[in-house]
Design a protein around this motif. Structure first.
Motif, PDB file in Angstrom:
ATOM      1  N   GLY A 133       1.456  -7.056 -12.422  1.00 31.86           N
ATOM      2  CA  GLY A 133       0.156  -6.669 -12.081  1.00 31.86           C
ATOM      3  C   GLY A 133       0.057  -6.447 -10.669  1.00 31.86           C
ATOM      4  N   VAL A 134       0.301  -7.478  -9.567  1.00 30.84           N
ATOM      5  CA  VAL A 134       0.266  -7.155  -8.257  1.00 30.84           C
ATOM      6  C   VAL A 134       0.882  -6.172  -7.689  1.00 30.84           C
ATOM      7  CG1 VAL A 134       0.501  -8.463  -6.026  1.00 30.84           C
ATOM      8  CG2 VAL A 134      -0.402  -9.870  -7.879  1.00 30.84           C
ATOM      9  N   ALA A 135       2.205  -5.915  -8.226  1.00 34.37           N
ATOM     10  CA  ALA A 135       2.998  -4.637  -7.910  1.00 34.37           C
ATOM     11  C   ALA A 135       2.107  -3.318  -8.295  1.00 34.37           C
ATOM     12  CB  ALA A 135       4.477  -4.654  -8.443  1.00 34.37           C
ATOM     13  N   GLY A 136       1.582  -3.388  -9.182  1.00 36.38           N
ATOM     14  CA  GLY A 136       0.726  -1.972  -9.911  1.00 36.38           C
ATOM     15  C   GLY A 136      -0.367  -1.783  -8.936  1.00 36.38           C
ATOM     16  N   LEU A 137      -1.210  -2.829  -8.587  1.00 39.72           N
ATOM     17  CA  LEU A 137      -2.266  -2.873  -7.602  1.00 39.72           C
ATOM     18  C   LEU A 137      -1.743  -2.367  -6.136  1.00 39.72           C
ATOM     19  CD1 LEU A 137      -4.638  -5.809  -8.887  1.00 39.72           C
ATOM     20  CD2 LEU A 137      -4.803  -3.391  -9.194  1.00 39.72           C
ATOM     21  N   LEU A 138      -0.693  -3.017  -5.923  1.00 40.11           N
ATOM     22  CA  LEU A 138      -0.194  -2.352  -4.479  1.00 40.11           C
ATOM     23  C   LEU A 138       0.089  -1.077  -4.676  1.00 40.11           C
ATOM     24  CD1 LEU A 138       0.429  -3.655  -1.804  1.00 40.11           C
ATOM     25  CD2 LEU A 138       2.733  -4.211  -2.623  1.00 40.11           C
ATOM     26  N   TYR A 139       0.616  -0.470  -5.564  1.00 44.72           N
ATOM     27  CA  TYR A 139       1.226   0.794  -5.695  1.00 44.72           C
ATOM     28  C   TYR A 139       0.147   1.585  -5.747  1.00 44.72           C
ATOM     29  CZ  TYR A 139       2.905   5.083  -7.841  1.00 44.72           C
ATOM     30  OH  TYR A 139       3.296   6.247  -7.870  1.00 44.72           O
ATOM     31  N   ILE A 140      -0.824   1.317  -6.400  1.00 48.94           N
ATOM     32  CA  ILE A 140      -2.103   2.346  -6.429  1.00 48.94           C
ATOM     33  C   ILE A 140      -2.665   2.093  -5.253  1.00 48.94           C
ATOM     34  CG2 ILE A 140      -4.440   2.318  -7.610  1.00 48.94           C
ATOM     35  CD1 ILE A 140      -3.449   1.120 -10.101  1.00 48.94           C
ATOM     36  N   PHE A 141      -3.031   1.033  -4.598  1.00 52.22           N
ATOM     37  CA  PHE A 141      -3.655   1.203  -3.064  1.00 52.22           C
ATOM     38  C   PHE A 141      -2.894   1.623  -2.245  1.00 52.22           C
ATOM     39  CE2 PHE A 141      -3.836  -1.004   0.835  1.00 52.22           C
ATOM     40  CZ  PHE A 141      -5.064  -0.693   1.173  1.00 52.22           C
ATOM     41  N   CYS A 142      -1.391   1.570  -1.985  1.00 56.37           N
ATOM     42  CA  CYS A 142      -0.527   2.271  -1.281  1.00 56.37           C
ATOM     43  C   CYS A 142      -0.598   3.684  -1.604  1.00 56.37           C
ATOM     44  CB  CYS A 142       0.625   1.811  -1.138  1.00 56.37           C
ATOM     45  SG  CYS A 142       0.951  -0.025  -0.561  1.00 56.37           S
ATOM     46  N   LYS A 143      -0.566   4.091  -2.660  1.00 58.80           N
ATOM     47  CA  LYS A 143      -0.495   5.519  -3.180  1.00 58.80           C
ATOM     48  C   LYS A 143      -1.567   6.415  -2.745  1.00 58.80           C
ATOM     49  CE  LYS A 143      -0.148   8.526  -7.062  1.00 58.80           C
ATOM     50  NZ  LYS A 143      -0.127   8.827  -8.495  1.00 58.80           N
ATOM     51  N   SER A 144      -2.750   5.543  -2.721  1.00 57.71           N
ATOM     52  CA  SER A 144      -4.092   6.505  -2.215  1.00 57.71           C
ATOM     53  C   SER A 144      -4.316   6.250  -0.733  1.00 57.71           C
ATOM     54  CB  SER A 144      -5.262   5.917  -3.046  1.00 57.71           C
ATOM     55  OG  SER A 144      -5.210   4.546  -2.737  1.00 57.71           O
ATOM     56  N   THR A 145      -3.818   5.406   0.159  1.00 56.61           N
ATOM     57  CA  THR A 145      -4.204   5.250   1.193  1.00 56.61           C
ATOM     58  C   THR A 145      -2.911   5.441   2.140  1.00 56.61           C
ATOM     59  OG1 THR A 145      -3.762   2.781   1.239  1.00 56.61           O
ATOM     60  CG2 THR A 145      -6.029   3.392   0.935  1.00 56.61           C
ATOM     61  N   LEU A 146      -1.723   4.890   2.099  1.00 55.28           N
ATOM     62  CA  LEU A 146      -0.779   5.026   3.079  1.00 55.28           C
ATOM     63  C   LEU A 146       0.151   5.931   2.815  1.00 55.28           C
ATOM     64  CD1 LEU A 146       0.204   1.125   3.155  1.00 55.28           C
ATOM     65  CD2 LEU A 146      -1.378   2.232   4.822  1.00 55.28           C
TER      66      LEU A 146
END
Length: 73
Positions: A41-54
């Motif tokens: 779950g944490v990896a998925g949230l991190l991926y979604i965050f990084c995909k949209s920002t970084l």
């Protein structure tokens, strides 16, 4: 009939005891699955965050760097 009823009651009691019996290592297995689920779950949230920002910023910087590298005009 009483004999059948007694056998069914004993089967029910033995099934309850079998289900409630403490199995060695089952707690560790459950904790391991919980840890894996939380990490996923944490990896998925991190991926979604990084995909949209970084990721767009990084991709545009790499593209600009490559274009500057090959265009010497």
């Amino acid at each position: 009939m009483q004999n059948v009823k007694r056998k069914l009651d004993m089967a029910l009691v033995s099934a309850k005891n079998w289900i409630q019996a403490k199995k060695e290592g089952s707690d560790q297995l459950i904790v391991m699955f919980i840890i894996i689920a939380v990490a996923a779950g944490v990896a998925g949230l991190l991926y979604i965050f990084c995909k949209s920002t970084l990721l767009p910023e990084f991709q545009s910087k790499v593209t600009e760097l490559l274009n500057n590298w090959f265009n010497h005009a």
